[in-house]
Design a protein around this motif. Structure first.
Motif, PDB file in Angstrom:
ATOM      1  N   GLN A  34      -1.714  -9.593   1.883  1.00  0.00           N
ATOM      2  CA  GLN A  34      -1.816  -8.163   2.177  1.00  0.00           C
ATOM      3  C   GLN A  34      -3.223  -7.802   2.629  1.00  0.00           C
ATOM      4  O   GLN A  34      -3.398  -7.062   3.600  1.00  0.00           O
ATOM      5  N   GLU A  64      -4.160  -6.345   6.286  1.00  0.00           N
ATOM      6  CA  GLU A  64      -4.841  -5.051   6.429  1.00  0.00           C
ATOM      7  C   GLU A  64      -6.124  -5.203   7.240  1.00  0.00           C
ATOM      8  O   GLU A  64      -6.421  -4.371   8.105  1.00  0.00           O
ATOM      9  N   THR A  97       1.886   2.288   3.451  1.00  0.00           N
ATOM     10  CA  THR A  97       2.901   1.383   4.016  1.00  0.00           C
ATOM     11  C   THR A  97       4.280   1.750   3.493  1.00  0.00           C
ATOM     12  O   THR A  97       5.236   1.873   4.261  1.00  0.00           O
ATOM     13  N   GLU A 153       0.840  -1.190   0.000  1.00  0.00           N
ATOM     14  CA  GLU A 153       0.000   0.000   0.000  1.00  0.00           C
ATOM     15  C   GLU A 153       0.879   1.245   0.000  1.00  0.00           C
ATOM     16  O   GLU A 153       1.982   1.233   0.552  1.00  0.00           O
TER      17      GLU A 153
END
Length: 123
Positions: free
Chosen positions: A110, A114, A42, A39
């Motif tokens: 991911q 998240e 991130t 992201e």
């Protein structure tokens, strides 16, 4: 991998950022979002840490000030040259596995991460 990087105070994703800068040269930060499949927020946090440590320099694009060019500093290059070669771990772990399968796995992990992070933020 993390254990091998601990003496250098680096995380795996920090290592990957340095790896790409060492091998590809100066790179737009937005391009690393795609390459590392993380992201934007991130990557921004990871880059901020590397900048604070003095390993990476973040330069605003002349045309679009919001876009940032990343390049390794002299300290980053020195550190990179001292780090163990961890690319062999990637080669051994993923040898023969289709790139699409790896990308799908990364996306699933991911998303799951998240979701768990959002859940823990609410608790």
């Amino acid at each position: 991998m993390e254990g091998m990087l601990r003496p250098y105070d680096l995380g795996a994703t920090q290592w990957y950022v340095l790896y790409h800068l060492a091998h590809d040269g100066p790179t737009m930060q937005r391009d690393l979002v795609q390459t590392l499949q993380v992201e934007r927020a991130t990557l921004s946090a990871i880059v901020s840490v590397l900048v604070r440590k003095g390993f990476v320099e973040q330069v605003s694009d002349r045309v679009d000030q919001r876009q940032k060019l990343l390049r390794m500093t002299a300290a980053g290059t020195k550190l990179w040259n001292e780090l163990p070669d961890l690319a062999v771990i990637h080669d051994v772990a993923f040898d023969g596995i289709d790139d699409a399968a790896i990308a799908a796995t990364i996306q699933v992990l991911q998303t799951a991460t998240e979701r768990l992070e959002k859940l823990t933020d609410r608790i």
